[in-house]
Design a protein around this motif. Structure first.
Motif, PDB file in Angstrom:
ATOM      1  N   UNK A 155       3.068  -0.890   6.163  1.00 38.78           N
ATOM      2  CA  UNK A 155       4.079  -1.307   5.203  1.00 38.78           C
ATOM      3  C   UNK A 155       3.532  -1.336   3.788  1.00 38.78           C
ATOM      4  N   UNK A 156       2.795  -0.289   3.392  1.00 37.86           N
ATOM      5  CA  UNK A 156       2.150  -0.287   2.084  1.00 37.86           C
ATOM      6  C   UNK A 156       3.179  -0.474   0.981  1.00 37.86           C
ATOM      7  N   UNK A 157       2.826  -1.290   0.020  1.00 35.89           N
ATOM      8  CA  UNK A 157       3.716  -1.570  -1.106  1.00 35.89           C
ATOM      9  C   UNK A 157       3.283  -0.843  -2.371  1.00 35.89           C
ATOM     10  N   UNK A 158       2.081  -0.303  -2.370  1.00 39.17           N
ATOM     11  CA  UNK A 158       1.581   0.483  -3.484  1.00 39.17           C
ATOM     12  C   UNK A 158       0.894   1.716  -2.922  1.00 39.17           C
ATOM     13  N   UNK A 159       0.954   2.852  -3.630  1.00 38.89           N
ATOM     14  CA  UNK A 159       0.252   4.036  -3.152  1.00 38.89           C
ATOM     15  C   UNK A 159      -1.260   3.798  -3.115  1.00 38.89           C
ATOM     16  N   UNK A 160      -1.940   4.501  -2.233  1.00 36.67           N
ATOM     17  CA  UNK A 160      -3.369   4.297  -2.021  1.00 36.67           C
ATOM     18  C   UNK A 160      -4.161   5.469  -2.577  1.00 36.67           C
ATOM     19  N   UNK A 161      -5.417   5.220  -2.847  1.00 33.19           N
ATOM     20  CA  UNK A 161      -6.365   6.291  -3.163  1.00 33.19           C
ATOM     21  C   UNK A 161      -6.868   6.845  -1.828  1.00 33.19           C
TER      22      UNK A 161
END
Length: 276
Positions: free
Chosen positions: A95-101
């Motif tokens: 449920x990621x709320x921000x994009x990841x590196x």
């Protein structure tokens, strides 16, 4: 240096490790190369933990690719598209709320590019470590002879092999690399791999900032200066390319300090350009 806590989890057929704070979106997603596993990132995780400033605050996730480590091997072909769909499955489950590196090595780097092209909302930036530049795919080739030879050794024998053949690697790198060679499902090597376009043909579909790190061809590096130039030009200004002297295909293992220095500088630059 304090090592972040580790929680081992599973989403469908994919096993993965969560390092650090599990209460928020991860800052980094780590994708290993062919025959490696998620634990192969363990030696560098403490150093990477402070470098993910473009993503969330929930630590680092490292996955086992299908057929590798603790992950299962579903029926059907294998390749970057299948691997990228697996990574999206994990991130959606989180449920990621921000994009990841997304940080990838070799096979994992191709997966990272494909994920950025197909699910751009999940990816803040890419760090690519010596991906195969000329495409891949076609009929299965079977288990490579070198892998068969390594799997015939016991764990101590594989550690000794790595120590002899890769003396620049830290001692911490050797056990997880050696263990991963017995944890790949040999059937993976018998699966069809859909044809994949060369790296520079994928670049126009990648919209995020990207760092391409590569080594010297005479040390086993797969990316040449010409390949890096073609990728950067095709991307239209979003790609930074760095050849790391003294490195081969395993840039972070061959030249750990230089690898971390370049990743830190890149992520600092990306973070400085983000709206506050």
């Amino acid at each position: 240096m304090t090592h972040p806590a580790v929680i081992d989890r599973r989403t469908a057929h994919i096993a993965w490790r969560h390092h650090g704070n599990t209460g928020a979106s991860p800052a980094l997603l780590l994708l290993h190369g062919f025959t490696d596993s998620a634990t192969c990132w363990d030696p560098v995780v403490p150093a990477l933990a402070g470098l993910g400033g473009t993503g969330g605050t929930g630590g680092i996730v490292a996955t086992d690719a299908r057929g590798h480590g603790g992950s299962g091997l579903p029926e059907g072909p294998v390749g970057p598209r299948q691997h990228a769909a697996d990574q999206a499955l994990v991130l959606d489950d989180l449920g990621v709320t921000e994009p990841v590196v997304v940080v990838g090595h070799s096979m994992g780097a191709l997966t990272a590019v494909t994920l950025a092209a197909t699910r751009p909302e999940l990816v803040a930036a890419l760090v690519l470590e010596d991906p195969p530049p000329h495409g891949m795919g076609g009929r299965p080739r079977g288990v490579p002879a070198w892998l068969t030879e390594l799997r015939a050794l016991d764990l101590a024998g594989r550690v000794a092999y790595a120590r002899e053949h890769d003396p620049a690697w830290s001692e911490a790198e050797l056990p997880p690399w050696a263990l991963s060679k017995e944890r790949i499902d040999p059937r993976y090597c018998e699966r069809d791999v859909p044809l994949l376009d060369p790296l520079h043909d994928l670049a126009p579909d990648v919209r995020c900032d990207t760092l391409l790190l590569y080594g010297d061809a005479d040390r086993g590096g797969m990316v040449t200066d010409a390949d890096a130039d073609a990728f950067r030009e095709a991307a239209g200004g979003t790609v930074t390319t760095v050849r790391v002297p003294g490195a081969g295909h395993n840039v972070r293992r061959d030249t750990a300090d230089a690898y971390l220095r370049e990743v830190r500088a890149f992520l600092d630059a990306v973070r400085s350009r983000r709206p506050r």
